[in-house]
Scaffold this active site. Sequence first.
Site, PDB file in Angstrom:
ATOM      1  N   ARG A   1      43.876 -32.787 -79.170  1.00  0.00           N
ATOM      2  CA  ARG A   1      43.678 -31.451 -78.573  1.00  0.00           C
ATOM      3  C   ARG A   1      42.899 -30.523 -79.500  1.00  0.00           C
ATOM      4  O   ARG A   1      43.158 -29.320 -79.534  1.00  0.00           O
ATOM      5  CB  ARG A   1      45.007 -30.790 -78.221  1.00  0.00           C
ATOM      6  CG  ARG A   1      45.700 -31.392 -77.019  1.00  0.00           C
ATOM      7  CD  ARG A   1      45.133 -30.830 -75.709  1.00  0.00           C
ATOM      8  NE  ARG A   1      45.767 -31.480 -74.575  1.00  0.00           N
ATOM      9  CZ  ARG A   1      46.790 -30.961 -73.890  1.00  0.00           C
ATOM     10  NH1 ARG A   1      47.268 -29.785 -74.208  1.00  0.00           N
ATOM     11  NH2 ARG A   1      47.304 -31.614 -72.879  1.00  0.00           N
TER      12      ARG A   1
ATOM     13  N   ARG B   1      42.997 -24.177 -76.240  1.00  0.00           N
ATOM     14  CA  ARG B   1      43.229 -22.731 -76.104  1.00  0.00           C
ATOM     15  C   ARG B   1      43.447 -21.985 -77.412  1.00  0.00           C
ATOM     16  O   ARG B   1      43.406 -20.759 -77.435  1.00  0.00           O
ATOM     17  CB  ARG B   1      44.430 -22.490 -75.174  1.00  0.00           C
ATOM     18  CG  ARG B   1      44.096 -22.734 -73.721  1.00  0.00           C
ATOM     19  CD  ARG B   1      45.352 -22.882 -72.889  1.00  0.00           C
ATOM     20  NE  ARG B   1      46.062 -24.095 -73.301  1.00  0.00           N
ATOM     21  CZ  ARG B   1      47.150 -24.564 -72.710  1.00  0.00           C
ATOM     22  NH1 ARG B   1      47.680 -23.907 -71.701  1.00  0.00           N
ATOM     23  NH2 ARG B   1      47.714 -25.661 -73.134  1.00  0.00           N
TER      24      ARG B   1
ATOM     25  N   ARG C   1      36.113 -21.667 -70.933  1.00  0.00           N
ATOM     26  CA  ARG C   1      36.974 -22.007 -69.803  1.00  0.00           C
ATOM     27  C   ARG C   1      36.927 -20.935 -68.723  1.00  0.00           C
ATOM     28  O   ARG C   1      36.880 -21.243 -67.536  1.00  0.00           O
ATOM     29  CB  ARG C   1      38.395 -22.211 -70.274  1.00  0.00           C
ATOM     30  CG  ARG C   1      39.129 -23.134 -69.336  1.00  0.00           C
ATOM     31  CD  ARG C   1      40.583 -23.038 -69.521  1.00  0.00           C
ATOM     32  NE  ARG C   1      41.155 -22.315 -68.416  1.00  0.00           N
ATOM     33  CZ  ARG C   1      42.440 -22.190 -68.218  1.00  0.00           C
ATOM     34  NH1 ARG C   1      43.273 -22.727 -69.052  1.00  0.00           N
ATOM     35  NH2 ARG C   1      42.882 -21.535 -67.197  1.00  0.00           N
TER      36      ARG C   1
ATOM     37  N   TYR D   1      53.204 -38.674 -63.798  1.00  0.00           N
ATOM     38  CA  TYR D   1      52.672 -37.464 -63.138  1.00  0.00           C
ATOM     39  C   TYR D   1      52.429 -37.710 -61.654  1.00  0.00           C
ATOM     40  O   TYR D   1      52.664 -36.840 -60.817  1.00  0.00           O
ATOM     41  CB  TYR D   1      51.380 -36.998 -63.823  1.00  0.00           C
ATOM     42  CG  TYR D   1      51.641 -36.411 -65.197  1.00  0.00           C
ATOM     43  CD1 TYR D   1      52.050 -35.089 -65.337  1.00  0.00           C
ATOM     44  CD2 TYR D   1      51.520 -37.188 -66.345  1.00  0.00           C
ATOM     45  CE1 TYR D   1      52.320 -34.554 -66.585  1.00  0.00           C
ATOM     46  CE2 TYR D   1      51.788 -36.664 -67.601  1.00  0.00           C
ATOM     47  CZ  TYR D   1      52.193 -35.343 -67.713  1.00  0.00           C
ATOM     48  OH  TYR D   1      52.472 -34.810 -68.951  1.00  0.00           O
TER      49      TYR D   1
HETATM   50  O1  CP3 Z   1      42.244 -33.928 -77.471  1.00  0.00           O
HETATM   51  C1  CP3 Z   1      41.280 -33.314 -76.964  1.00  0.00           C
HETATM   52  O2  CP3 Z   1      40.789 -32.285 -77.480  1.00  0.00           O
HETATM   53  C2  CP3 Z   1      40.625 -33.907 -75.723  1.00  0.00           C
HETATM   54  C3  CP3 Z   1      41.016 -33.369 -74.466  1.00  0.00           C
HETATM   55  C4  CP3 Z   1      42.366 -33.700 -73.861  1.00  0.00           C
HETATM   56  C5  CP3 Z   1      43.039 -32.798 -73.007  1.00  0.00           C
HETATM   57  N1  CP3 Z   1      44.139 -33.422 -72.498  1.00  0.00           N
HETATM   58  C6  CP3 Z   1      42.603 -31.430 -72.699  1.00  0.00           C
HETATM   59  C7  CP3 Z   1      43.536 -30.495 -72.078  1.00  0.00           C
HETATM   60  C8  CP3 Z   1      43.124 -34.870 -73.902  1.00  0.00           C
HETATM   61  C9  CP3 Z   1      42.889 -36.138 -74.709  1.00  0.00           C
HETATM   62  C10 CP3 Z   1      44.236 -34.680 -73.019  1.00  0.00           C
HETATM   63  C11 CP3 Z   1      45.257 -35.721 -72.768  1.00  0.00           C
HETATM   64  C12 CP3 Z   1      46.432 -35.387 -71.943  1.00  0.00           C
HETATM   65  N2  CP3 Z   1      46.489 -34.603 -70.828  1.00  0.00           N
HETATM   66  C13 CP3 Z   1      47.710 -35.954 -72.138  1.00  0.00           C
HETATM   67  C14 CP3 Z   1      48.084 -36.966 -73.199  1.00  0.00           C
HETATM   68  C15 CP3 Z   1      48.200 -36.380 -74.555  1.00  0.00           C
HETATM   69  C16 CP3 Z   1      49.254 -35.334 -74.713  1.00  0.00           C
HETATM   70  O3  CP3 Z   1      48.878 -34.189 -75.010  1.00  0.00           O
HETATM   71  O4  CP3 Z   1      50.441 -35.654 -74.547  1.00  0.00           O
HETATM   72  C17 CP3 Z   1      48.558 -35.438 -71.141  1.00  0.00           C
HETATM   73  C18 CP3 Z   1      50.027 -35.744 -70.966  1.00  0.00           C
HETATM   74  C19 CP3 Z   1      47.765 -34.606 -70.313  1.00  0.00           C
HETATM   75  C20 CP3 Z   1      48.206 -33.891 -69.090  1.00  0.00           C
HETATM   76  C21 CP3 Z   1      48.064 -32.432 -69.189  1.00  0.00           C
HETATM   77  N3  CP3 Z   1      46.865 -31.774 -69.332  1.00  0.00           N
HETATM   78  C22 CP3 Z   1      49.086 -31.478 -69.147  1.00  0.00           C
HETATM   79  C23 CP3 Z   1      50.564 -31.785 -69.000  1.00  0.00           C
HETATM   80  C24 CP3 Z   1      48.483 -30.228 -69.257  1.00  0.00           C
HETATM   81  C25 CP3 Z   1      49.150 -28.898 -69.138  1.00  0.00           C
HETATM   82  C26 CP3 Z   1      49.860 -28.514 -70.357  1.00  0.00           C
HETATM   83  C27 CP3 Z   1      48.979 -27.659 -71.214  1.00  0.00           C
HETATM   84  O5  CP3 Z   1      48.876 -27.922 -72.417  1.00  0.00           O
HETATM   85  O6  CP3 Z   1      48.448 -26.699 -70.651  1.00  0.00           O
HETATM   86  C28 CP3 Z   1      47.089 -30.445 -69.421  1.00  0.00           C
HETATM   87  C29 CP3 Z   1      46.064 -29.415 -69.590  1.00  0.00           C
HETATM   88  C30 CP3 Z   1      45.057 -29.590 -70.701  1.00  0.00           C
HETATM   89  N4  CP3 Z   1      44.438 -30.737 -71.055  1.00  0.00           N
HETATM   90  C31 CP3 Z   1      44.547 -28.530 -71.508  1.00  0.00           C
HETATM   91  C32 CP3 Z   1      43.592 -29.095 -72.361  1.00  0.00           C
HETATM   92  C33 CP3 Z   1      42.730 -28.394 -73.365  1.00  0.00           C
HETATM   93  C34 CP3 Z   1      44.929 -27.069 -71.385  1.00  0.00           C
HETATM   94  C35 CP3 Z   1      44.265 -26.564 -70.133  1.00  0.00           C
HETATM   95  C36 CP3 Z   1      43.843 -25.133 -70.219  1.00  0.00           C
HETATM   96  O7  CP3 Z   1      42.761 -24.845 -70.749  1.00  0.00           O
HETATM   97  O8  CP3 Z   1      44.619 -24.310 -69.707  1.00  0.00           O
END
Ligand code: CP3
Length: 344
Positions: free
Chosen positions: A24, A28, A37, A150
């Site tokens: 990540r 944010r 975004r 999910y």
């Molecule tokens: O690592 C990186 O920078 C690459 C991008 C990346 C994102 N999600 C961007 C993201 C990667 C590799 C993921 C993987 C992901 N997504 C996982 C597995 C890894 C982990 O973190 O456990 C999972 C379970 C998801 C599913 C997911 N995506 C959830 C549950 C959420 C909401 C929770 C949250 O943090 O808001 C997301 C959203 C998400 N994916 C964001 C980002 C940057 C935040 C979205 C936003 O900008 O509001």
Amino acid sequence: MTAKPFLRALAGQRLATPPFWLMRQAGRYLPEYRATRTQAGSFLDLCYNPDLAVEVTLQPLRRYGMDAAILFSDILVIPDALRQRVAFREGEGPILPPIRSIKDLDSLDSSGLLDHLAPVLATVRGLASAIPATTALIGFAGAPWTVATYMIEGGGSKDFGHAKHLMWSQPDLFARLMDLLVKATGDYLIAQIDAGAEAIQIFDTWAGALPETEFRRWVIGPARALTERIHSERPGVPVIGFPRGAGVLYRAYVEETKVDGVSLDTAVPLDWAAAELQPRCTVQGNLDPLLLVAGGEALDAGIDRILTALGKGPFIFNLGHGIVPPTPPEHVARLAERLKSWKG
Ligand code: CP3
């Protein structure tokens, strides 16, 4: 042999200054991410906009010079591409119409999967020509079990009640869903490699929720199938597995999947990982992302402990899970400086 430190470490070399990237790393906690975004509209609009997705992937590299860029996308683009429409609600996480019956399963459509994902593949191609020469490009996907949670729950969950119920009460239906995900995920990862991804990470965020028998079948099984497929169809492209929460089963995961690298969650003891995992593959991890919020001397001590314990073998520095939004960007800068000046 490649000159990229990240790929050298994944090929089994020990580097005096270990390469690093952060799960990540685009997100944010960075003001420039929040601005891009907002410009994109929704989070999924950002994932499907190659110009903006390339931009947010590069943002952390400009500030901190990580050794690897990870494609900006999400694991839930797979259900979205299978026509299970995904929405991200502000502050709530993902929401999907749940898959719990044969009828729901039959509504999934894997034809045109890669057409739906074409914008993500365009992002990979854009990144391949935009990243610095010594930076590696990581492609990724969610592991079938984590993505299935999910899809079945219809979003995030605390105990995976629906997913486990389906797994045990309708095993044939569950197995069909998992087979479909293994196939779709494999096609998608091969397409990312063809677009320029130099390594693959498979995120199994909820691996630790399964008892041993089910872990072996639904975490190790699919990871082994995906790793075997990549190794045979695209030889030379390394695979990193992240079976978060696997505990002592990390060792069986490494031995049986044949991954090139394994990403350690925060709870994995360092000396155990050095003794049991590092002789078998490259290890990656595992700073607590909340230490990156705390900063200061606690952060420095946590970093040094990991470098000392794991720096004696093939190692990539990372977090044990993703960066959280309240992380001060200065603390990430402090981490990056400390890592770059380390000589083990
Ligand atoms: O690592 C990186 O920078 C690459 C991008 C990346 C994102 N999600 C961007 C993201 C990667 C590799 C993921 C993987 C992901 N997504 C996982 C597995 C890894 C982990 O973190 O456990 C999972 C379970 C998801 C599913 C997911 N995506 C959830 C549950 C959420 C909401 C929770 C949250 O943090 O808001 C997301 C959203 C998400 N994916 C964001 C980002 C940057 C935040 C979205 C936003 O900008 O509001």
